[in-house]
Design a protein around this motif. Sequence first.
Motif, PDB file in Angstrom:
ATOM      1  N   PRO A 193     -20.624   2.010 -18.245  1.00 36.55           N
ATOM      2  CA  PRO A 193     -19.617   1.766 -17.237  1.00 36.55           C
ATOM      3  C   PRO A 193     -18.296   1.881 -17.588  1.00 36.55           C
ATOM      4  N   LEU A 194     -17.954   1.966 -18.736  1.00 37.48           N
ATOM      5  CA  LEU A 194     -16.283   2.313 -19.039  1.00 37.48           C
ATOM      6  C   LEU A 194     -15.890   3.588 -18.847  1.00 37.48           C
ATOM      7  N   ILE A 195     -16.939   4.624 -18.706  1.00 38.65           N
ATOM      8  CA  ILE A 195     -16.541   5.936 -18.333  1.00 38.65           C
ATOM      9  C   ILE A 195     -15.987   6.113 -17.085  1.00 38.65           C
ATOM     10  N   VAL A 196     -16.114   5.163 -16.226  1.00 42.39           N
ATOM     11  CA  VAL A 196     -15.655   5.249 -14.573  1.00 42.39           C
ATOM     12  C   VAL A 196     -14.263   5.131 -14.703  1.00 42.39           C
ATOM     13  N   THR A 197     -13.699   4.637 -15.614  1.00 39.46           N
ATOM     14  CA  THR A 197     -12.199   4.673 -15.681  1.00 39.46           C
ATOM     15  C   THR A 197     -11.406   5.852 -15.708  1.00 39.46           C
ATOM     16  N   ALA A 198     -12.085   6.825 -16.050  1.00 38.79           N
ATOM     17  CA  ALA A 198     -11.382   8.181 -16.133  1.00 38.79           C
ATOM     18  C   ALA A 198     -11.152   8.628 -14.753  1.00 38.79           C
ATOM     19  N   ARG A 235      -0.248   7.516 -26.054  1.00 39.93           N
ATOM     20  CA  ARG A 235      -0.046   9.016 -25.861  1.00 39.93           C
ATOM     21  C   ARG A 235      -0.891   9.582 -24.553  1.00 39.93           C
ATOM     22  N   LEU A 236      -2.108   9.067 -24.478  1.00 37.84           N
ATOM     23  CA  LEU A 236      -2.784   9.404 -23.502  1.00 37.84           C
ATOM     24  C   LEU A 236      -2.912   8.852 -22.259  1.00 37.84           C
ATOM     25  N   GLY A 237      -2.473   7.566 -22.566  1.00 39.56           N
ATOM     26  CA  GLY A 237      -2.507   6.344 -21.366  1.00 39.56           C
ATOM     27  C   GLY A 237      -3.910   5.477 -21.419  1.00 39.56           C
ATOM     28  N   PRO A 238      -3.978   4.532 -20.885  1.00 41.01           N
ATOM     29  CA  PRO A 238      -5.162   3.571 -21.252  1.00 41.01           C
ATOM     30  C   PRO A 238      -6.635   3.966 -20.495  1.00 41.01           C
ATOM     31  N   GLU A 239      -6.276   4.457 -19.253  1.00 36.42           N
ATOM     32  CA  GLU A 239      -7.721   4.778 -18.578  1.00 36.42           C
ATOM     33  C   GLU A 239      -8.460   6.162 -19.351  1.00 36.42           C
ATOM     34  N   PRO A 240      -7.891   7.159 -19.824  1.00 34.50           N
ATOM     35  CA  PRO A 240      -8.641   8.259 -20.670  1.00 34.50           C
ATOM     36  C   PRO A 240      -9.181   7.618 -21.690  1.00 34.50           C
ATOM     37  N   VAL A 241      -8.363   6.661 -22.506  1.00 30.65           N
ATOM     38  CA  VAL A 241      -8.832   6.017 -23.692  1.00 30.65           C
ATOM     39  C   VAL A 241     -10.027   5.135 -23.736  1.00 30.65           C
ATOM     40  N   VAL A 242     -10.284   4.234 -22.573  1.00 32.44           N
ATOM     41  CA  VAL A 242     -11.196   3.616 -22.218  1.00 32.44           C
ATOM     42  C   VAL A 242     -12.366   4.633 -21.980  1.00 32.44           C
ATOM     43  N   LEU A 272      -8.314  -2.007  -9.103  1.00 30.33           N
ATOM     44  CA  LEU A 272      -8.743  -3.214 -10.200  1.00 30.33           C
ATOM     45  C   LEU A 272     -10.150  -3.751  -9.941  1.00 30.33           C
ATOM     46  N   ALA A 273     -10.579  -3.923  -8.771  1.00 32.22           N
ATOM     47  CA  ALA A 273     -11.850  -4.458  -8.471  1.00 32.22           C
ATOM     48  C   ALA A 273     -13.173  -3.724  -9.132  1.00 32.22           C
ATOM     49  N   VAL A 274     -12.977  -2.466  -9.097  1.00 30.46           N
ATOM     50  CA  VAL A 274     -13.880  -1.560  -9.599  1.00 30.46           C
ATOM     51  C   VAL A 274     -13.929  -1.535 -11.162  1.00 30.46           C
ATOM     52  N   VAL A 275     -12.806  -1.592 -11.768  1.00 31.46           N
ATOM     53  CA  VAL A 275     -12.544  -1.788 -13.106  1.00 31.46           C
ATOM     54  C   VAL A 275     -13.236  -3.306 -13.748  1.00 31.46           C
ATOM     55  N   LEU A 276     -12.740  -4.348 -12.897  1.00 30.89           N
ATOM     56  CA  LEU A 276     -13.606  -5.703 -13.313  1.00 30.89           C
ATOM     57  C   LEU A 276     -14.847  -5.471 -13.300  1.00 30.89           C
ATOM     58  N   GLY A 277     -15.443  -4.893 -12.313  1.00 30.24           N
ATOM     59  CA  GLY A 277     -16.865  -4.854 -12.094  1.00 30.24           C
ATOM     60  C   GLY A 277     -17.554  -4.098 -13.235  1.00 30.24           C
ATOM     61  N   ALA A 278     -16.907  -3.178 -13.560  1.00 32.39           N
ATOM     62  CA  ALA A 278     -17.332  -2.124 -14.768  1.00 32.39           C
ATOM     63  C   ALA A 278     -17.247  -2.778 -15.962  1.00 32.39           C
ATOM     64  N   TRP A 279     -16.394  -3.718 -16.610  1.00 32.84           N
ATOM     65  CA  TRP A 279     -16.385  -4.491 -17.603  1.00 32.84           C
ATOM     66  C   TRP A 279     -17.174  -5.551 -17.648  1.00 32.84           C
ATOM     67  N   VAL A 280     -17.484  -6.134 -16.502  1.00 33.96           N
ATOM     68  CA  VAL A 280     -18.410  -7.138 -16.367  1.00 33.96           C
ATOM     69  C   VAL A 280     -19.860  -6.537 -16.692  1.00 33.96           C
ATOM     70  N   LEU A 281     -20.104  -5.283 -16.086  1.00 39.53           N
ATOM     71  CA  LEU A 281     -21.516  -4.782 -16.363  1.00 39.53           C
ATOM     72  C   LEU A 281     -21.570  -4.331 -17.682  1.00 39.53           C
ATOM     73  N   SER A 282     -20.353  -4.019 -18.422  1.00 38.40           N
ATOM     74  CA  SER A 282     -20.356  -3.821 -19.984  1.00 38.40           C
ATOM     75  C   SER A 282     -20.688  -4.822 -20.517  1.00 38.40           C
ATOM     76  N   GLY A 283     -20.198  -5.989 -20.529  1.00 37.10           N
ATOM     77  CA  GLY A 283     -20.569  -7.233 -20.974  1.00 37.10           C
ATOM     78  C   GLY A 283     -22.156  -7.843 -20.886  1.00 37.10           C
ATOM     79  N   ILE A 284     -22.745  -7.541 -19.831  1.00 42.90           N
ATOM     80  CA  ILE A 284     -24.011  -7.659 -19.407  1.00 42.90           C
ATOM     81  C   ILE A 284     -24.908  -6.952 -20.366  1.00 42.90           C
ATOM     82  N   GLY A 285     -24.484  -5.679 -20.572  1.00 42.79           N
ATOM     83  CA  GLY A 285     -25.180  -4.806 -21.367  1.00 42.79           C
ATOM     84  C   GLY A 285     -25.268  -5.166 -22.727  1.00 42.79           C
ATOM     85  N   GLY A 286     -24.256  -5.949 -23.186  1.00 40.74           N
ATOM     86  CA  GLY A 286     -23.949  -6.379 -24.700  1.00 40.74           C
ATOM     87  C   GLY A 286     -24.990  -7.304 -25.082  1.00 40.74           C
ATOM     88  N   ALA A 287     -25.858  -7.952 -24.059  1.00 35.86           N
ATOM     89  CA  ALA A 287     -26.853  -8.958 -24.245  1.00 35.86           C
ATOM     90  C   ALA A 287     -27.862  -8.178 -25.481  1.00 35.86           C
TER      91      ALA A 287
END
Length: 436
Positions: A323-328, A394-401, A333-348
């Motif tokens: 889900p982190l790839i979507v930040t590219a 150097r690149l900005g936070p979005e491409p790094v994530v 904000l709502a989409v970013v939060l949803g992606a990060w929550v989904l990433s946390g779910i995968g961490g199970a």
Amino acid sequence: MGAMRARRPPGRHRRGEAGAEGQRATYREVIAIREFRALWYGQGLSLLGDQLAQVALAVLVYHRTQSALATAAVYALTYLPSIVGGPLLAGLADRFARRGVMLACDLIRFALVAAMALPFMPFWALCALVFLVVLLSAPFSAARAALLPEVLDGDTYVIGSALQNMTNQAAQMLGFAAGGAMIATMGPYRALALDAATFLGSALILASGVRRRPAPRPGDGSKPSMWTMTRAGARLVFGTRNLRTLVLFAWLCGFYVLPEGIAAPYADRLAAGGPLSAPVITGLLMAAMPTGTVIGAFLFSRFVTPARRLRLMGWLAVLSCAPLIVTALRPPLAVVLGAWVLSGIGGAYQLAANAAFVQAVPAGRRAQAFGIVHSGLMAVQGAGILVGGYAAERLGPEPVVALSGVAGVICAAVLALLWTESRGDRAARMSAEAPA
């Protein structure tokens, strides 16, 4: 199944029953075990105090020094001792009684944090005390991790691990959310004094709720040195492909934890022209993954059978990063939060990896093995955050994530293939060894 378990007297636990034939244990069954409750309550109490202390320490150091570098350096001290001390000191919980190790660590940390709460303590001494407090968390955590499989077995271990995981994430959310307000009310010194009290409270809970057990002994009855135990633990953890794969699954978190380290600069981008301020968005971003982790741990442990958890482990590991790839795409904000929550779910998936690791490691060497894994865990998280911060400038936070998500997906896919092959090899060996 539930009715049969309900007839069992509270506090009794027949080891090896839960999880047999794919059965799932219940949260009620696990919480009914007195020793687990003691470990769980003690963990929650000390975690809340630690989160409060982190905020208090940051405020205190910056107030004294007016230096962002000094504040960051003290924060870095919370990573370094675990990286250095984990492999060396974790073996103490295999040499001495694990309950005694935990009590000794709690009492010593109580004294050290109480000293930190003294207003006249010089800055250099404060840094030394922080280092020692975090250093003692290595043998304590290793002892608790090694003791838990002795208290719980089968699927009850997975449920207990899920409860501890959810407690950890909830304590982080609550501690960070309420820490600032509490420190504004009571001041940083009183907050540190409160943290000291939580260590004392944890020791009292463990002393009254966890029974004494003899110290684990090596098979030959010898008492090897700490260096010998560390080398032996490293050979054990990395000596087989199965254990190496499980350890790398655990260390995969370095990819999906990285975004939390650059949440503040990411929030500045998202706040531009929006209704929410950057500090508010920073808090939302940092709380997103822990929220997903709590949800994922509950769903994964409650509704997925033990056998299926192992089959899903690789897919969930991919989900923790994908889900982190979507930040590219620079979404709102709502989409970013949803992606990060989904990433946390995968961490199970970490629950299944942890349970498989415990089963594969001999009981008398679990503390050393857990200490090595925990040390690497701290290292990959610290290194990931440092690299992410450097790249974000150097690149900005979005491409790094997004790049972190891509790299994590690739690594997770490779590990999933290795794990599938490893499980296939084990199944083939079992079939070959089975009597005709």
